[in-house]
Design a protein around this motif. Structure first.
Motif, PDB file in Angstrom:
ATOM      1  N   GLU A  14       0.822  -1.216   0.000  1.00 27.09           N
ATOM      2  CA  GLU A  14       0.000   0.000   0.000  1.00 27.09           C
ATOM      3  C   GLU A  14       0.855   1.264   0.000  1.00 27.09           C
ATOM      4  O   GLU A  14       0.366   2.355  -0.306  1.00 27.09           O
ATOM      5  N   LYS A  18       6.848   4.184   2.501  1.00 25.68           N
ATOM      6  CA  LYS A  18       6.905   5.644   2.357  1.00 25.68           C
ATOM      7  C   LYS A  18       6.343   6.330   3.607  1.00 25.68           C
ATOM      8  O   LYS A  18       6.903   7.305   4.093  1.00 25.68           O
ATOM      9  N   ILE A  44      11.785   6.220  -1.736  1.00 24.96           N
ATOM     10  CA  ILE A  44      12.573   6.999  -2.692  1.00 24.96           C
ATOM     11  C   ILE A  44      12.878   8.360  -2.086  1.00 24.96           C
ATOM     12  O   ILE A  44      11.970   9.071  -1.641  1.00 24.96           O
ATOM     13  N   ARG A 307       1.803  -6.688 -10.186  1.00 23.57           N
ATOM     14  CA  ARG A 307       0.672  -6.743  -9.253  1.00 23.57           C
ATOM     15  C   ARG A 307      -0.648  -6.684 -10.018  1.00 23.57           C
ATOM     16  O   ARG A 307      -0.750  -5.957 -11.010  1.00 23.57           O
ATOM     17  N   ILE A 336      -1.787   8.002  -9.500  1.00 20.39           N
ATOM     18  CA  ILE A 336      -1.907   6.916 -10.491  1.00 20.39           C
ATOM     19  C   ILE A 336      -3.273   6.954 -11.180  1.00 20.39           C
ATOM     20  O   ILE A 336      -3.470   6.376 -12.242  1.00 20.39           O
TER      21      ILE A 336
HETATM   22  P1  GDP Z   1       4.788  -1.293   0.964  1.00 28.23           P
HETATM   23  O1  GDP Z   1       5.125  -2.747   0.829  1.00 28.23           O
HETATM   24  O2  GDP Z   1       3.447  -1.078   1.584  1.00 28.23           O
HETATM   25  O3  GDP Z   1       5.868  -0.501   1.654  1.00 28.23           O
HETATM   26  O4  GDP Z   1       4.670  -0.732  -0.520  1.00 28.23           O
HETATM   27  P2  GDP Z   1       5.738  -0.989  -1.691  1.00 28.23           P
HETATM   28  O5  GDP Z   1       6.941  -0.169  -1.421  1.00 28.23           O
HETATM   29  O6  GDP Z   1       5.934  -2.439  -1.924  1.00 28.23           O
HETATM   30  O7  GDP Z   1       4.926  -0.470  -2.952  1.00 28.23           O
HETATM   31  C1  GDP Z   1       4.548   0.855  -3.107  1.00 28.23           C
HETATM   32  C2  GDP Z   1       5.240   1.409  -4.370  1.00 28.23           C
HETATM   33  O8  GDP Z   1       4.633   2.626  -4.743  1.00 28.23           O
HETATM   34  C3  GDP Z   1       6.704   1.756  -4.117  1.00 28.23           C
HETATM   35  O9  GDP Z   1       7.419   1.564  -5.311  1.00 28.23           O
HETATM   36  C4  GDP Z   1       6.666   3.238  -3.756  1.00 28.23           C
HETATM   37  O10 GDP Z   1       7.868   3.925  -4.110  1.00 28.23           O
HETATM   38  C5  GDP Z   1       5.542   3.712  -4.608  1.00 28.23           C
HETATM   39  N1  GDP Z   1       4.754   4.815  -4.045  1.00 28.23           N
HETATM   40  C6  GDP Z   1       4.425   5.055  -2.748  1.00 28.23           C
HETATM   41  N2  GDP Z   1       3.581   6.115  -2.666  1.00 28.23           N
HETATM   42  C7  GDP Z   1       3.372   6.521  -3.925  1.00 28.23           C
HETATM   43  C8  GDP Z   1       2.555   7.544  -4.516  1.00 28.23           C
HETATM   44  O11 GDP Z   1       1.829   8.272  -3.843  1.00 28.23           O
HETATM   45  N3  GDP Z   1       2.576   7.640  -5.875  1.00 28.23           N
HETATM   46  C9  GDP Z   1       3.340   6.825  -6.664  1.00 28.23           C
HETATM   47  N4  GDP Z   1       3.286   7.013  -7.976  1.00 28.23           N
HETATM   48  N5  GDP Z   1       4.120   5.871  -6.154  1.00 28.23           N
HETATM   49  C10 GDP Z   1       4.117   5.706  -4.811  1.00 28.23           C
END
Ligand code: GDP
Ligand code: IMO
Ligand code: MG
Length: 431
Positions: A14, A18, A44, A307, A336
């Motif tokens: 989700e 971040k 990032i 996914r 997105i």
């Molecule tokens: P987690 O496992 O819940 O920490 O999520 P992941 O890191 O596996 O997947 C989320 C992906 O979406 C990552 O590549 C993040 O860099 C990216 N991401 C997070 N927030 C945003 C956003 O608001 N917009 C976009 N475009 N990418 C995002």
């Protein structure tokens, strides 16, 4: 609020990484309670991509201390590679990264059995990450697991390995016709890992207790998502640990009252990786609405799988909000949806044309769900550089308001891109 759990509301990915990174700016401690290197959290920062599997995302801020809890399962070569990655990025980790002695160790036979069981299940396979997570938790519950404390004590480790490997080899040969594994090789390999992990082993349960008493700010980083929870998820297409806010307490060995709040992390749509029911999954022509998985950052970081994508499912979110007692939502990846003409929100479920009131407990029912959709207009303009709510396009605000209204939970943070600055704070909820 001095401690906060950051929990996935869907099927994982989700954007928990971040959110934890953002909040770590003001946290003293970040801790993981469950799961293993099946998780993949990407952060990032100014174009540099950091990928974490077991190390809490809080490690990017030099002032935080990071903990891997007793409820996790640790694959030593994978964790050591992650630590090596910190070194390469020039991130300090000495006296900042601590591992519970109670965490279980993923052994080579766990990875092997994970793969063999998946193969044997054929079309009923869970679609696991193949990291040996399930078999490791099986041994934990079956009282034949090896914990970090056991690995660090040479004699205990040898005795435990000999006795468990005798059982595992019977299973491998008898059930799968697989050649037996050699104890000596595993012993030597894992003794070397033990020495590399020894400096990180610590009584983290006491450390977190003391930190809580001092009033330090503690973040709990969830792994996986609520619908992958071993009890309340879409069983059997789930992971093998408790992924809910309730699991934070048992996974870290802290009292439930020490978890003071929960932020639920959800995407502005839904994704799932691996097999299992997904009522709002895009079908047919709809798939072309999200043509580029890489651009949408929807390729799994752990296994490289694309996914599965679908519309936001408010009926499901209502259920996971209830399972976690969520205070507010972090709404991720709004950007997105920027290009869409129209957006669908699932606001209810029907089976055979009849409305159902509660989230189904069986996959047989979930596979027959007819989602009830509301259609709203898209905003068709980039939100990626917006940092104030008022500057969002009217249709984006309308979409978010509708979500808050149906779920009856406020949105405290909106994310419009992967970078730290691509965040709209509605409320500073961890100050
Ligand atoms: P987690 O496992 O819940 O920490 O999520 P992941 O890191 O596996 O997947 C989320 C992906 O979406 C990552 O590549 C993040 O860099 C990216 N991401 C997070 N927030 C945003 C956003 O608001 N917009 C976009 N475009 N990418 C995002
Ligand atoms: P993060 O923390 C998404 C899924 C697998 C599979 C099921 C069981 O990045 O959100 P396992 O290897 O755990 O036995 O696989 O769970 N799964 C995840 N899906 N994100 C994750 O973690 C996941 N961890 C496990 O794809 O369907
Ligand atoms: Mg992930």
């Amino acid at each position: 609020m001095s401690s906060l759990a950051v929990i996935g509301m869907q099927w994982g990915d989700e954007g928990k990484g971040k959110v934890v990174d953002l909040l770590s700016e003001i946290a003293h401690h970040t801790a993981r309670a469950q799961g293993g290197n099946n998780a993949g959290h990407t952060v990032i920062v100014q174009g540099t991509e950091y990928r974490f599997h077991l190390i809490p995302s809080g490690i990017l801020y030099p002032h935080t201390k990071c903990y891997i809890g007793g409820g996790t399962v640790i694959d030593p070569p994978s964790l050591l590679a992650e630590i090596e990655g910190l070194k390469k990025h020039g991130l300090a980790y000495e006296k900042r990264l601590f591992i519970s002695l109670y965490a279980h160790i993923v052994m080579p036979y766990h990875r092997l059995i994970d793969r063999l069981v998946e193969e044997a299940k054929g079309s009923a396979a869970v679609g696991t990450t193949g990291r040996g997570i399930g078999p490791c938790y099986v041994d934990k519950v079956n009282r034949c697991g090896i914990r970090l404390a056991d690995l660090l004590s040479v004699e205990t480790f040898q005795a435990k390995l000999d006795s468990v490997l005798a059982l595992k080899n019977r299973e491998l040969q008898g059930m799968f016709g697989h050649a037996p594994l050699e104890a000596k090789e595993i012993y030597e390999e894992y003794c070397a890992y033990a020495e590399q992990l020894r400096p990180f082993a610590a009584p983290i349960e006491e450390m977190l207790y003391e930190a809580g008493k001092k009033g330090d700010k503690i973040l709990f980083e969830g792994a996986q998502g609520s619908l992958l929870d071993v009890t309340f998820g879409t069983y059997p297409f789930v992971t093998s640990s408790c992924t809910l806010a309730g699991g934070v307490s048992s996974g870290l060995g802290i009292g439930p009252t020490q978890v003071r709040g929960t932020v639920g992390v959800t995407k502005a749509y839904t994704t799932r990786v691996g097999n299992g029911p997904f009522p709002t999954e895009l079908q047919g022509d709809e798939l072309s609405l999200f043509p580029d998985h890489a651009e949408a950052r929807e390729i799994g970081v752990t296994t490289g799988r694309k996914r599965r994508i679908g519309w936001i499912d408010l009926f499901m979110l209502r259920h996971t909000i209830c399972l976690n007692g969520v205070d507010s939502l972090a709404m991720m990846k709004l950007d997105i949806l920027d290009h869409l003409e129209e957006i669908q929100l699932c606001v209810g479920y029907k089976i055979n044309g009849r409305t159902i009131r509660s989230f189904p407990a069986t996959i047989e029912e979930l596979q027959r769900i007819e989602p009830v959709y509301e259609t709203v207009p898209g905003w068709k303009t980039s939100t990626r550089e917006i940092s104030l709510y008022n500057e969002l396009p009217a249709h984006a605000k309308r979409y978010l308001k509708r979500i808050e209204q149906v779920l009856d939970v406020p949105i405290s943070l909106i994310s419009v891109g992967p970078e730290r600055h691509q965040t709209i704070w509605m409320e500073r909820f961890f100050e």
